[in-house]
Each structure stands twice: as structure tokens, then as C-alpha cells.
Design a protein around this motif. Sequence first.
Motif, short mmCIF file in Angstrom:
data_model
loop_
_atom_site.label_atom_id
_atom_site.label_comp_id
_atom_site.label_asym_id
_atom_site.label_seq_id
_atom_site.Cartn_x
_atom_site.Cartn_y
_atom_site.Cartn_z
N LYS A 240 0.87 -1.17 0.00
CA LYS A 240 0.00 0.00 0.00
C LYS A 240 0.90 1.22 0.00
O LYS A 240 1.83 1.30 0.80
N GLY A 383 -1.10 6.06 -8.35
CA GLY A 383 -1.86 4.82 -8.49
C GLY A 383 -2.02 4.41 -9.94
O GLY A 383 -1.94 3.23 -10.28
N GLN A 387 -0.80 0.91 -11.87
CA GLN A 387 -1.65 0.04 -12.69
C GLN A 387 -0.97 -0.27 -14.01
O GLN A 387 -1.01 -1.40 -14.49
#
Lengths: 507, 156
Positions: A240, A383, A387
Motif C-alpha cells: 500500500k 496509483g 496500474q
Amino acid sequence: MGVLSVDVLQGTVYGFAVALQPANLLACFVGVFVGTLIGVLPGLGPVATMSLLLPATFVMTPTASIIMMAGIYYGAMYGGSTTSILVNIPGEAASVVTCLDGYQMARQGRAGPALGIAAFGSFIAGTLGVLGIMLLSPPLAAAALRFGPPEIFTLLLLGFTMITYLGSGSRLKAVAMAFAGMLLGTVGLDPVTATPRFTFDTVTLSDGVGLVPMIMGLFGVTEVLVNVEAGLKQEVFQTKIRHLLPTRQDWKDSAAPIARGSVLGFALGILPGVGAIIPTFVAYALEKRLSKRPETFGRGAIEGVAAPESANNAATAGSMIPLLTLGIAPNVVMAVLLGAFLVHGVQPGPLMLREHPELFWGVVASMYVGNVLLLVLNLPLIGLWVQILKVPYGLLFPLILLVCMIGVYGVSDNIWDVVIMLAFGGLGWLMRKTGFEAAPMVLAFVLGRLAEESLRQSLLLSRGRFAILLERPIAAAFLVATVVVIVLPVALPRLRTLLTRAAAEAS
Amino acid sequence: MPESGAARRERWSALVVLLFALAALVEARRLPFGSVSAPGAGFFPLTLGAGLALLGAALVVRAFATTAAGAAAPFVTPSARARLMTVMIAMLAYAALLGSLGFALATFALMVVLFRVVESHGWARAVLESAATAVLAHVVFKAWLGVRLPPGPWGF
């Protein structure tokens, strides 16, 4: 001095007015966005991407094109660190060193601060670099205006020497590649007499070997072949990402490394042949030596991320200077940028500042704008980039190959250029296998024509006397510097052994 | 003595450099050299060819003088060789057939080969991915960016 700073101030204001025009702002955004994207993706670097997008810039103004191209370069420096930190493989060659401590930080749950300091360090370095360009370029361009053919030739000689000296492998092989590159550069019509050379009576070769197919082959196709051979598998470190903003302690640890990395990267980046990769190694080694806790390096020291990431961004700024003021490409990326200038009918160099001020100041100001955009792109959008890292290479490489072929075909409308690209791709793969580097070859290819012209003009000027290269003070200085660069690495170790032996005998 | 793969690689590559230089020299000799005070078209290539020949000779001497010991690692593993050959041949075929098949169809065929053979995706998946790629590339490059790409007999 006062006059100079007023000029710089005026230029800066003017530059921002140009860079903030909607079309140029959009070009800047597209550039840094694409740059970050290909920086994140391993196997597609700024060189291949910039040559790929060259045909797409035909419809744009010269200023917007160069703004976009430059954005890809420094954008890739930002993006490369993300892959280094999260995957432990460099997304871009200049981020190799970042893997060492960045990935360790990610494993310790500190991926956030690592990504954060990489972005902030890059931003600070980029800002300082832009400032450096603004202050150094005008006086350098003024000095370069007095250069004639002998000065240009000896300067190129110095550049070639440094290019071969700074390679990572065998020096002899690098020199051979530089000669081979210059020979490839002579293919086509002779620049003075238009005699066809090495064309074998073909139409394709009478235009010379194209820079775009050559670069796409050696850097795009070769990279794919190497990865297809190795069967590249990437695994994103599952974590995370929190706390992108570095803590007060992080800042305290990183402030000095960022400052030193910026100055070092900028200064090294100006030199021919250095590029953005070498400064990262030097900056890392320097921090490790200066550190009070060198044992933490390689185990997640934040300085080990801050310093090289600052250095590579500052180096991209530094490497713009020789191109903008002298018209000489100090590394392969700048060679592609030089190609972009020429495609749009602009000759970069000392006259550009006077003849195309909108281009010079606009591009430099856009680099500042771009750095701000990159900070915004890289922190909140991290983020998205993560991806993209999850796209498997098996899906990616056919697309990279396809885009390379469309790009090359799109420039020339000639299918033979695609074949030339594939030939260079195969050649590049063989070169990787046998320890020959492509960079000296491409640089010599680009600079070779200018070297030939300036040498031939010098000899015409002097009626065949090579002494002209020694009789003009600036040319002589470049020549002396060349000799120093050649002799120093050979003489230095010998001198040292001689001295230690003398010292041993004396005691 | 069994020579290592690395040593053999050094020798072959050095010889190739030397041969390239000699070929360039032969070709450059046919160009007008001019004179040193008025250099012609052959002046620079000939100088470069001679320089590269010297460098190539030095590389050859060095490669044959050193007997690098090391593991006899194969130049390329058989499975990697098969993958690499497929990629190269597929792309050359693409270049050869682009004009007659047209961009969309040639691209589709190339992508099937790359996805299916090199990446060993299943047939259905490879065909689907390839069709998507071809359509997307057609839309982006031809329709949107306006790159001149050859239309096939059916106009795409």
C-alpha cells in the motif's frame, strides 16, 4: 553583468508568455505525460519514444514540438524512478541506481516516502537546472558566435574523445563504434560536391541512412529483442503506498544530497557524452562517501534515492546547454532533439537565441512549467502508474514493435526504412551480445557530417595546412583539452605508482 | 584447449569490424579524394575507413592474444533463438507484405504471430487481441493522426 541579468529577466518573462500559450501548454502536458508513461514502462526509453513521435510533430509549430520532445525526456526521468522503487528494475536506464535503496525502502513499507522524495528531488533539481540554462546559455552563445570551422572541428574532436572515454565497456570498442558511426554518416550525397557515396545506386541510400530508422532500430527494436530473449517477467511489489509526503526527518536527510546531486548532475550533464546515467552513479557514490552512516546505503537509505534522482533531472537540463548554444548534441537524446529542430528548419546554436528567441526562451520556460506538471502528475496520480506497471510485457512488446514500424514508415513513406530499422535492431542485439555500445555510434553518426564539413572548410581556409587547428587560440585550447582527456586516464595511474614507488624508496 | 564462448565471441566480432572497415576502404577508394588543400568526396570516408581498419586490426590482435577463460555459456539458448527468429522473420514479412495486404490486415497477421507464437497465448485470445490491436492502430494512426499507411485491396 547588470545588462545581462536584465536580458535574462526579460527573456524569462517572455519565455513564460510563450510557454503558457494554450497550444504550448498542451504540448508540454502531452510531453511530460508520455514521458512519465514510457519512463514507467521498462523497455521503451526516451530515445525511441522521441524518434517515434517525431512525425507526429510535423503538424505542430517548432516551439510546441521541441517543448513536447523535451518534456518526454525529463518526464521519463520522473517515471523511471517509480519502476525502480516498486519493481526493482529500472523503468529507464538513468534510474538504475535508484533500485538499490528505493526497492529496499519499498520492502520496508516506505514506498511512499521513496516515491515522494524522488519526485520532490527531481522537481528541485529540474528547477535549479532551468535556472542554470537561463544564466549560462546567453554568454556561451555569445562566445560561440566567434567560432569558425577550425573551432567547431576541434570542439567536435573533444566531444568524440569524451564520448568514447565515458562509455562503460571497452574503450577500443567505443572508438571503433564512433568511427563506424561516422562512416555510416557519410552514406548519401557528399555535402559539398553532391557526389553519391556508398549508395550502391539505390534511391533509399542516396538520402543517407535515416536517423529515425537507425535510432528506432538500435534502441527500440534491440531493447525488445533483448527482453524477448530474456523472457522479461516483472513483479510489482505488493504494498500500500501511503505517506507520499516525506517526513521532517526525511527532508533533513535528503536536503543536502538533493542540493549536491543537482549541482553535480547539471555540471556533468553539460559535458559531451555524459548523458543522464553517469551522474546518478557519481552522485550515489559521493553520498555514500560523505554519509555518516554509509552502511545504510543499499538497505533503504533515503539519500540513496534523493541524490541520483536529483542528479538525473539536473543532467537533462545541463545537456540542453551544448545543444541550445553550440548546436552540438552531447548525448543520444539530444541528437534526437537536434533532429527535431532540423526537421522544423531551425538550426540550434549560437544564432538561435537571436533569430528564434521565442523558441529558446519558450522551451526553457516550458521546462519549468513541465516540472510543476510532473510533480502534480507523479504524486496524486501514482496509483495510475502502478496500474500501468501491471500490464504484462507479452502484451506490450508487440505493440512497441508495431509503433516503431508505423513511426519509421510514417516519417519517410518508404518501406525500405523499415527494413533498415530491422537491420539496425538485429545489429544492436549482436552489439549488446559482444560488448559494443550503440551510443558512440549514433552520436558520431549525428555529429559526423558537421565534423566533415568543418574539417574540409578548415583545410580549404588554410590551403591544406593542418596547423590552422593550432594557430587559432580557441581551437588550440580545444585541441589541448582533447589531448589531456586522452592522456590523463593513461598517465594518472602510472604517475601514482611512480610516486608511491619514489616515496617508498625515499623512506 | 576448449575455447570459451566469450573468447570466440570477441574474435568473431573483431573480425567483423575489420571486414566492415576493409569493405568501406575498397568502396571509398573509388570516390574522388581531391587534395588536402581541397578535400573531395572521398577524403573523409577514406580517412575513417583507414582509422577503423586500424582499430579493427587492434581488436583482432587483442581478441586472439587473450584466452579468456570462462563458462562456455551458449550465445543464445535454443528456445530464445526460436523466439527471436520468429520475431525478426515476422517483421520482415510484415514489411514485405504491407503494400499488398494493406495496413489493417498485415498488422492483424503480424500480431497473431507475435501473440500466438512468441507469447503462446491461446488461439482465441491471440486472434481477439490482434483484431483489437489492428482496429485500434488503424483508428489512432491512420484516421486520427493521419499517418499515410498503405490501404489493401479492400481499402483498409
